[in-house]
Design a protein around this motif. Structure first.
Motif, PDB file in Angstrom:
ATOM      1  N   HIS A  26     -48.399 -25.081  17.735  1.00  0.00           N
ATOM      2  CA  HIS A  26     -48.669 -23.631  17.647  1.00  0.00           C
ATOM      3  C   HIS A  26     -47.380 -22.841  17.858  1.00  0.00           C
ATOM      4  CE1 HIS A  26     -50.283 -19.622  18.161  1.00  0.00           C
ATOM      5  NE2 HIS A  26     -49.733 -19.568  19.359  1.00  0.00           N
ATOM      6  N   HIS A  28     -45.332 -18.916  16.338  1.00  0.00           N
ATOM      7  CA  HIS A  28     -45.490 -17.684  15.560  1.00  0.00           C
ATOM      8  C   HIS A  28     -44.351 -17.606  14.538  1.00  0.00           C
ATOM      9  CE1 HIS A  28     -48.677 -15.954  18.143  1.00  0.00           C
ATOM     10  NE2 HIS A  28     -48.147 -16.800  19.018  1.00  0.00           N
ATOM     11  N   TYR A  48     -37.131 -10.825  22.951  1.00  0.00           N
ATOM     12  CA  TYR A  48     -38.381 -11.581  23.089  1.00  0.00           C
ATOM     13  C   TYR A  48     -39.242 -10.871  24.130  1.00  0.00           C
ATOM     14  CZ  TYR A  48     -41.122 -15.964  23.732  1.00  0.00           C
ATOM     15  OH  TYR A  48     -42.100 -16.918  23.776  1.00  0.00           O
ATOM     16  N   HIS A  49     -40.539 -10.809  23.919  1.00  0.00           N
ATOM     17  CA  HIS A  49     -41.337  -9.976  24.819  1.00  0.00           C
ATOM     18  C   HIS A  49     -41.320 -10.464  26.270  1.00  0.00           C
ATOM     19  CE1 HIS A  49     -45.062 -12.479  24.802  1.00  0.00           C
ATOM     20  NE2 HIS A  49     -44.828 -12.686  23.525  1.00  0.00           N
ATOM     21  N   TYR A  50     -41.046 -11.754  26.507  1.00  0.00           N
ATOM     22  CA  TYR A  50     -40.932 -12.223  27.896  1.00  0.00           C
ATOM     23  C   TYR A  50     -39.760 -11.504  28.574  1.00  0.00           C
ATOM     24  CZ  TYR A  50     -43.546 -16.589  26.567  1.00  0.00           C
ATOM     25  OH  TYR A  50     -44.456 -17.516  26.127  1.00  0.00           O
ATOM     26  N   ARG A 181     -55.405 -17.499  11.220  1.00  0.00           N
ATOM     27  CA  ARG A 181     -55.793 -16.815  12.460  1.00  0.00           C
ATOM     28  C   ARG A 181     -56.927 -15.817  12.200  1.00  0.00           C
ATOM     29  NH1 ARG A 181     -52.352 -15.997  17.686  1.00  0.00           N
ATOM     30  NH2 ARG A 181     -53.808 -14.753  18.879  1.00  0.00           N
ATOM     31  N   SER A 228     -57.193 -16.317  19.578  1.00  0.00           N
ATOM     32  CA  SER A 228     -57.017 -16.174  21.007  1.00  0.00           C
ATOM     33  C   SER A 228     -58.237 -15.363  21.424  1.00  0.00           C
ATOM     34  CB  SER A 228     -55.712 -15.421  21.219  1.00  0.00           C
ATOM     35  OG  SER A 228     -55.554 -15.044  22.528  1.00  0.00           O
ATOM     36  N   LYS A 309     -57.232 -20.204  22.094  1.00  0.00           N
ATOM     37  CA  LYS A 309     -56.332 -19.921  23.204  1.00  0.00           C
ATOM     38  C   LYS A 309     -57.119 -18.989  24.112  1.00  0.00           C
ATOM     39  CE  LYS A 309     -51.889 -19.944  22.055  1.00  0.00           C
ATOM     40  NZ  LYS A 309     -51.494 -21.357  22.063  1.00  0.00           N
ATOM     41  N   ARG A 314     -55.252  -8.734  26.966  1.00  0.00           N
ATOM     42  CA  ARG A 314     -54.311  -7.915  26.191  1.00  0.00           C
ATOM     43  C   ARG A 314     -54.190  -6.516  26.806  1.00  0.00           C
ATOM     44  NH1 ARG A 314     -51.785 -11.804  23.219  1.00  0.00           N
ATOM     45  NH2 ARG A 314     -53.366 -13.295  22.640  1.00  0.00           N
ATOM     46  N   TRP A 377     -49.328 -23.109  27.962  1.00  0.00           N
ATOM     47  CA  TRP A 377     -49.199 -21.880  27.189  1.00  0.00           C
ATOM     48  C   TRP A 377     -48.585 -20.725  27.986  1.00  0.00           C
ATOM     49  CZ3 TRP A 377     -54.107 -18.510  26.013  1.00  0.00           C
ATOM     50  CH2 TRP A 377     -53.757 -17.444  25.178  1.00  0.00           C
ATOM     51  N   TRP A 378     -47.533 -20.128  27.448  1.00  0.00           N
ATOM     52  CA  TRP A 378     -47.020 -18.816  27.852  1.00  0.00           C
ATOM     53  C   TRP A 378     -46.685 -18.765  29.348  1.00  0.00           C
ATOM     54  CZ3 TRP A 378     -50.354 -14.067  25.849  1.00  0.00           C
ATOM     55  CH2 TRP A 378     -49.643 -12.871  26.021  1.00  0.00           C
ATOM     56  N   ASP A 407     -44.975 -22.134  21.034  1.00  0.00           N
ATOM     57  CA  ASP A 407     -45.337 -20.724  20.903  1.00  0.00           C
ATOM     58  C   ASP A 407     -44.126 -19.867  20.510  1.00  0.00           C
ATOM     59  OD1 ASP A 407     -47.215 -18.574  21.031  1.00  0.00           O
ATOM     60  OD2 ASP A 407     -48.219 -19.654  22.618  1.00  0.00           O
ATOM     61  N   ARG A 409     -41.556 -17.523  18.848  1.00  0.00           N
ATOM     62  CA  ARG A 409     -41.650 -16.397  17.902  1.00  0.00           C
ATOM     63  C   ARG A 409     -40.354 -16.258  17.126  1.00  0.00           C
ATOM     64  NH1 ARG A 409     -45.604 -12.271  18.537  1.00  0.00           N
ATOM     65  NH2 ARG A 409     -47.154 -13.120  19.951  1.00  0.00           N
TER      66      ARG A 409
HETATM   67  O1  REL Z   1     -50.995 -16.692  20.089  1.00  0.00           O
HETATM   68  C1  REL Z   1     -51.226 -15.963  21.048  1.00  0.00           C
HETATM   69  O2  REL Z   1     -52.264 -15.340  21.179  1.00  0.00           O
HETATM   70  C2  REL Z   1     -50.172 -15.819  22.116  1.00  0.00           C
HETATM   71  O3  REL Z   1     -49.512 -17.020  22.230  1.00  0.00           O
HETATM   72  C3  REL Z   1     -49.290 -14.650  21.888  1.00  0.00           C
HETATM   73  O4  REL Z   1     -50.060 -13.504  21.810  1.00  0.00           O
HETATM   74  C4  REL Z   1     -48.232 -14.487  22.943  1.00  0.00           C
HETATM   75  O5  REL Z   1     -47.658 -13.229  22.844  1.00  0.00           O
HETATM   76  C5  REL Z   1     -47.165 -15.530  22.822  1.00  0.00           C
HETATM   77  O6  REL Z   1     -46.087 -15.105  22.104  1.00  0.00           O
HETATM   78  C6  REL Z   1     -46.795 -16.035  24.104  1.00  0.00           C
HETATM   79  O7  REL Z   1     -46.055 -17.004  24.221  1.00  0.00           O
END
Ligand code: REL
Ligand code: ZN
Length: 471
Positions: A26, A28, A48-50, A181, A228, A309, A314, A377-378, A407, A409
């Motif tokens: 998985h 993005h 990156y959003h993190y 998705r 998700s 997921k 959110r 995950w995440w 995961d 992106r």
């Molecule tokens: O696929 C998802 O729903 C999540 O993995 C993402 O929304 C999330 O932002 C992801 O980038 C985190 O690692």
């Protein structure tokens, strides 16, 4: 064929884990042919959003999310670099990941001298060559990170993305595989579904929605469907989807899976669990159930798994956009168990966001042959948590799970997410083989290699080939 000596065990396992080709089940990531949607490069890495979330913990009050997002990508990256790499040391997992990535690309001197301009010049040497440069960079990253292929997240409801599939499907490298998705079908986002059906010329009925999905399957040729689940997701105990009318959960029945049939299509007759025709009206109304009547039906027809997921909340802080998403402290894993038993012919891949759900998830995987657990995950994708979760999974499931997914992106992130995970997983495995050795079973190098290859994608592929239609 010779058993591995106890004193060599750690180095053998580390070297086998480092050299195994992984399947990233998985991400993005999107292929270079998707143009601007294929994210790569320094500014994408830094924004990156993190890292955006981490930045806002220490950002000055004058920097509001609005003012930050109003900046260009390069300026956002500069602000984050200054705050997280210059004003303090980049010790967090996401920050360290940037460093691992740059060093993997041969930029250790530039990192040592904090020379952003030189780093950007390196990237420009690819970017200036347009699509060809991007493809070359993509191939370099896959080869160097030992990723055989990555499964994308493909969203037909997103018009920006859809244009890369229709009217003409763009060709892309076999390094990328598709996953379709379908979040609106689980969240009951009726407005999005209706709009998608209308604008693409489908009947606004459940059958129209099924046909929409079938046609996108033909276009994208996905490995699986995925979603998700929303944080308040419940599986309703209604009577519509072939489910016994026992213990109707009033709250659950309010869940908006509804889809109004404006054409009163009588063909969609509802059948109860005994297979006999139900007395309830055959027309569709707000009680119609997208999950059972659309998604599960098409998955069964096409023998396509669903990857779930579970546990993301959110918009915990909406101002931060995707950096403001959070975790549900404890998701209801019972939903997954009910799905697995209610739809025994559908294969479910699942991962949970909360550390609190991991043990229950492993138990469930050992109860349902149509369930496969994957990845950390995440918020669980941190070395300490990967270590703990992987050890527990090996103890409970042997090699019948997938240890990790990235995961990612941003393409370049494969260069850190995989080595960081490989290191933790190798430590766990070395310890487990050492314990096995003490108990009296000494594996050969070939056996170790076979097991590792299962944990990094082999078990996933074996799971996909299961056909449950005969069950
Ligand atoms: O696929 C998802 O729903 C999540 O993995 C993402 O929304 C999330 O932002 C992801 O980038 C985190 O690692
Ligand atoms: Zn994701």
């Amino acid at each position: 064929k010779t058993p591995v000596q106890a004193e060599e065990m750690t180095s053998v396992v580390i070297s086998e884990v480092a050299s195994t080709l992984v399947i990233d089940l998985h991400t993005h990531l999107l292929p270079p042919s998707h143009g601007m949607l294929c994210l790569w490069g320094f500014d994408e890495l830094l924004t990156y959003h993190y890292l955006v979330a981490e930045y806002f913990m220490t950002a000055p009050a004058s920097m509001t999310p609005e003012s930050f997002y109003a900046l260009g990508k390069r300026e956002q990256a500069d602000v984050i670099w200054q705050a997280l790499f210059v004003d303090r040391s980049p010790v967090s997992e996401a920050c360290r990941g940037v460093i691992t990535t740059l060093v993997a690309l041969g930029l250790s001197n530039e990192v040592a001298t904090r020379d952003l301009e030189a780093i950007r010049r390196f990237y420009a040497s690819y970017r200036d060559r347009g699509l060809e440069g991007t493809e070359e960079f993509s191939e370099r990253v896959f080869a160097q990170s030992g990723v055989q292929y990555a499964v994308m997240t493909n969203i037909p409801f997103d018009t920006n993305e859809a244009q890369h599939w229709r009217p003409e499907r763009k060709d892309y490298s076999e390094r990328y595989r598709s996953a379709l998705r379908v979040d609106p079908l689980l969240s009951g986002d009726r407005a999005t579904i209706e709009k998608a059906l209308k604008t693409s010329g489908y009947e606004v009925t459940l059958e129209g929605a099924r046909q929409y999905l079938r046609d996108w399957c033909d276009t994208m040729k996905p490995e699986y469907m995925m979603a998700s689940t929303p944080h308040d997701f419940v599986l309703r105990e209604g009577s519509l989807a072939g489910v016994k009318k026992t213990g109707v959960n009033e709250e659950a029945m309010k869940q908006p899976f509804a889809f109004v049939d404006q054409t009163n299509n009588m063909a969609d007759c509802v059948v109860n669990c005994d297979g006999a025709e139900d007395d309830s009206p055959t027309v569709l109304d707000e009680n119609s159930d997208f999950l059972s009547e659309v998604l599960m039906k098409v998955c069964e027809e096409r023998n396509l798994p669903v990857a779930l997921k579970i546990g993301a909340h959110r918009g915990v802080n909406k101002q931060l956009q995707s950096a403001g998403d959070g975790v549900v402290a404890f998701a209801d894993a019972g939903v997954l168990s009910r799905l697995c038993s209610r739809f025994p012919k559908v294969l479910f891949l699942a991962t949970f966001l909360s550390r609190n759900n991991q043990h229950e998830a492993a138990v469930l995987a050992s109860k349902f042959r149509n369930l496969h657990i994957y990845g950390c995950w995440w918020f669980c994708n941190n070395p300490s948590i990967i270590r703990e979760i992987t050890q527990m999974r090996v103890e409970m499931l042997g090699t019948a799970f997938t240890a990790q997914h990235s995961d990612a992106r941003v393409l370049d992130q494969l260069l850190y997410k995989w080595p960081h995970s490989r290191a933790m997983i190798a430590n766990v495995l070395a310890e487990e083989y050492a314990k096995l050795d003490v108990s009296g079973w000494t594996p050969t190098r070939g056996e170790i290699r076979r097991d590792i290859s299962r944990l990094f994608g082999g078990s996933y592929e074996e799971f996909l080939t299961k056909s449950l239609s005969a069950v």
